[in-house]
Enzyme design. Structure first.
Site, mmCIF file in Angstrom:
data_model
loop_
_atom_site.group_PDB
_atom_site.id
_atom_site.type_symbol
_atom_site.label_atom_id
_atom_site.label_comp_id
_atom_site.label_asym_id
_atom_site.label_seq_id
_atom_site.Cartn_x
_atom_site.Cartn_y
_atom_site.Cartn_z
ATOM 1 N N THR A 131 0.841 -1.186 0.000
ATOM 2 C CA THR A 131 0.000 0.000 0.000
ATOM 3 C C THR A 131 0.882 1.243 0.000
ATOM 4 O OG1 THR A 131 -1.902 1.035 1.090
ATOM 5 C CG2 THR A 131 -0.170 0.175 2.524
ATOM 6 N N GLU A 132 0.340 2.345 -0.497
ATOM 7 C CA GLU A 132 1.049 3.633 -0.532
ATOM 8 C C GLU A 132 2.364 3.569 -1.304
ATOM 9 O OE1 GLU A 132 -0.391 6.353 0.544
ATOM 10 O OE2 GLU A 132 -2.111 5.259 1.351
ATOM 11 N N ASP A 150 -8.265 8.572 -3.738
ATOM 12 C CA ASP A 150 -7.738 7.868 -4.909
ATOM 13 C C ASP A 150 -8.799 7.785 -6.003
ATOM 14 O OD1 ASP A 150 -5.458 7.541 -3.440
ATOM 15 O OD2 ASP A 150 -5.759 5.406 -3.032
ATOM 16 N N GLY A 203 -6.183 -1.519 -8.038
ATOM 17 C CA GLY A 203 -6.456 -2.377 -6.899
ATOM 18 C C GLY A 203 -6.339 -1.630 -5.580
ATOM 19 N N GLY A 214 -4.048 -1.902 -2.025
ATOM 20 C CA GLY A 214 -2.918 -2.603 -1.435
ATOM 21 C C GLY A 214 -2.176 -3.406 -2.491
ATOM 22 N N ASN A 242 8.602 3.702 -8.887
ATOM 23 C CA ASN A 242 8.215 4.970 -8.272
ATOM 24 C C ASN A 242 9.312 5.383 -7.295
ATOM 25 O OD1 ASN A 242 6.837 7.224 -7.394
ATOM 26 N ND2 ASN A 242 5.497 6.083 -6.009
#
Length: 224
Positions: free
Chosen positions: A13-14, A56, A118, A120, A177
């Site tokens: 997540t994140e 989101d 999605g 997580g 990322n």
């Protein structure tokens, strides 16, 4: 022409799934495609006068082709920022894959592309019997993996990629990322990931990306 779909998952997540999903939507729209985002299940939603709203899902709504109601983008919204199946149980709701399919079909019928984000990682449960992986594999959608470049990312990326491939889903590729603060020895880690995953990243997101970042869809289109 039948709409095409890509599923965006992450190593955790994140890690930037929404950032990548919205950038891909902008890139697809810039290339002349009708593209819409889909956040089938979202937990961590704010209570507003018009109902529960997730940041989101709102970002996906803003980046995609306009005209879609919020509940078309995000059919299951839960207030608590916890695992979606737990939030659903607390709300007395069961997340039904059939409802998710219906929502996707509605978007696909009026679009060229649907970018599904999605929650997580790959194996996050939807309910007691089904997780995101089951749903995506059943739909036969190609998968894009977002790797948050931070400590532990190599193990997380390898496990996620292996799980996606072992499930029988086509892994289109991965996006790196470069989250702030920038990971020490990030170039070494990127090189290692390219080796163990078998391909270089389709894109590298800088630590402080532009708010209107758009990704060129051509590398994805060539692999789908």
């Amino acid at each position: 022409m039948t709409a095409r779909t890509i599923f965006v998952t992450g190593t955790d997540t994140e890690v930037g799934k929404t950032l990548v999903s919205t950038a891909l939507l902008r890139g697809l729209r810039s290339a002349g495609h009708r593209a819409v985002g889909y956040k089938p299940v979202a937990s961590g939603c704010a209570r507003t006068p018009t109902g529960l709203r997730n940041d989101d899902a709102l970002a996906l709504q803003a980046a995609g082709t306009p005209g879609w109601r919020y509940d078309a983008i995000n059919p299951y919204a839960f207030a608590e920022p916890i695992a979606p199946h737990v939030a659903a149980a607390d709300a007395g709701v069961t997340v039904l894959p059939d409802r998710l399919d219906t929502g996707h079909a509605r978007l696909a019928a009026a679009s060229d592309w649907v970018v599904v984000e999605g929650a997580g990682g790959w194996h996050v449960p939807l309910n007691a019997e089904c997780d995101f992986a089951d749903w995506v594999v059943g739909a036969r959608w190609p998968v894009l993996l977002v790797v948050g470049m931070r400590l532990g990312c190599i193990n997380h990326a390898v496990l996620s990629a292996r799980a996606i491939r072992n499930a029988g889903a086509p892994l289109v590729g991965w996006v790196a990322n470069l989250m702030p603060p920038l990971q020490p020895r990030v170039e070494d880690n990127l090189a290692c990931l390219a080796q163990v995953l078998g391909v270089p990243p389709l894109a590298r997101i800088p630590p402080m990306p532009d708010a209107e970042l758009a990704l060129n869809p051509e590398p994805w289109l060539a692999r789908i």
